[in-house]
Design a protein around this motif. Structure first.
Motif, PDB file in Angstrom:
ATOM      1  N   ALA A  89      -0.727   3.673  -2.648  1.00 51.29           N
ATOM      2  CA  ALA A  89      -2.153   3.357  -2.808  1.00 51.29           C
ATOM      3  C   ALA A  89      -2.826   4.302  -3.797  1.00 51.29           C
ATOM      4  O   ALA A  89      -3.731   3.917  -4.532  1.00 51.29           O
ATOM      5  N   MET A 122       0.826  -1.207   0.000  1.00 49.64           N
ATOM      6  CA  MET A 122       0.000   0.000   0.000  1.00 49.64           C
ATOM      7  C   MET A 122       0.869   1.270   0.000  1.00 49.64           C
ATOM      8  O   MET A 122       0.393   2.351   0.326  1.00 49.64           O
ATOM      9  N   ASN A 176      -6.175  -1.556  -4.844  1.00 49.82           N
ATOM     10  CA  ASN A 176      -4.747  -1.850  -4.832  1.00 49.82           C
ATOM     11  C   ASN A 176      -4.495  -3.348  -4.817  1.00 49.82           C
ATOM     12  O   ASN A 176      -3.587  -3.840  -5.491  1.00 49.82           O
TER      13      ASN A 176
END
Length: 274
Positions: free
Chosen positions: A158, A155, A220
């Motif tokens: 992201a 992430m 994601n």
């Protein structure tokens, strides 16, 4: 999430449209007006799509609008689902899984948010550079289907950096002042207390809302590119000496809709899709 359910919803949508969408739009409170700009729209109410939840919040029409917008075939969610409505995180993010199944690899996620950063003011548009998940849970909890994404997704970006830079340059070109900052996702449905807002500011939050984070996490996980835009609809609790209401959120988003429409439409026009 059962892959069969995703397929069934995806196949239902495919049978309704002649051209497959290439860009997904998730439109937050008061921002569904963008879907009205779509040419030759195919409108599908959520309650007709297999396994789709229904939107229960004022300002969320509760339908997919698919058609041409600025030269791209888009699928717009005119209204989203929230964890506070009583849906599971998997239900909240189900439409993102369906978008991926339809072949969509890029999404623009919008929301109305409360301003934490005291240099912001109601009516500002904020390009989301990062988020803080303060919802106490994740849509990725549970068994992981490797075909949908990695068990431990990265992430660190992201929100797509190229998309962020492109959005900022587009705003400059249009002479629209935009902020940039970190969005904090809370569960809601109560607005934050002044003490909570002070805490979120210390954490590094610039705006706070009750959506977006789950969808972006799933996007994601599915290797989709994400651009996030918040409309700062009010200042968060304790900054101005006034109560917070959903009516204020709707009023502010209505006032800035021309800047919002102009910016997002121009972004869509030449947003890199690969």
């Amino acid at each position: 999430m059962d892959y069969t359910m995703i397929q069934e919803a995806s196949n239902y949508i495919k049978n309704k449209v002649a051209t497959m969408p290439e860009l997904g739009l998730v439109l937050g409170s008061g921002l569904g007006v963008l879907a009205e700009e779509i040419n030759e729209p195919v409108v599908i109410p959520y309650n007709e799509i297999p396994h789709f939840p229904e939107s229960t919040v004022s300002g969320h029409k509760g339908q997919l609008v698919i058609g041409n917008l600025e030269g791209k075939t888009v699928l717009a969610m005119q209204g989203r689902f929230h964890f506070y409505e009583g849906y599971t995180m998997q239900q909240v993010t189900f439409p993102i899984r369906v978008m991926k199944e339809l072949g969509i690899n890029s999404i623009i996620v919008t929301n109305a948010a409360g301003g934490i950063n005291e240099s912001f003011q109601p009516g500002d548009l904020m390009i989301i550079t990062d988020h803080i998940n303060n919802m106490g849970t994740s849509p990725l909890i549970g068994p992981n289907d490797e075909a949908m994404g990695a068990r431990f997704p990265d992430m660190s970006t992201a929100y797509d950096k190229e998309y962020i830079n492109y959005a900022i340059k587009t705003a400059e070109m249009l002479n629209i002042n935009v902020q940039r900052g970190v969005y904090v996702g809370n569960t809601g449905p109560a607005y934050e207390t002044p003490a909570e807002v002070r805490m979120l500011r210390i954490w590094g939050g610039d705006a706070v809302g009750m959506s977006t984070v789950p969808e972006v996490m799933v996007a994601n996980h599915a290797k989709m590119r994400v651009l996030g835009i918040s409309c700062i609809s009010n200042m968060a609790a304790g900054i101005l000496d006034q109560p917070l209401t959903h009516d204020e959120v709707m009023e502010t988003t209505d006032k800035v809709k021309q800047d919002f429409l102009q910016l997002v439409k121009r972004i869509i026009q030449s947003l890199p899709m690969n």
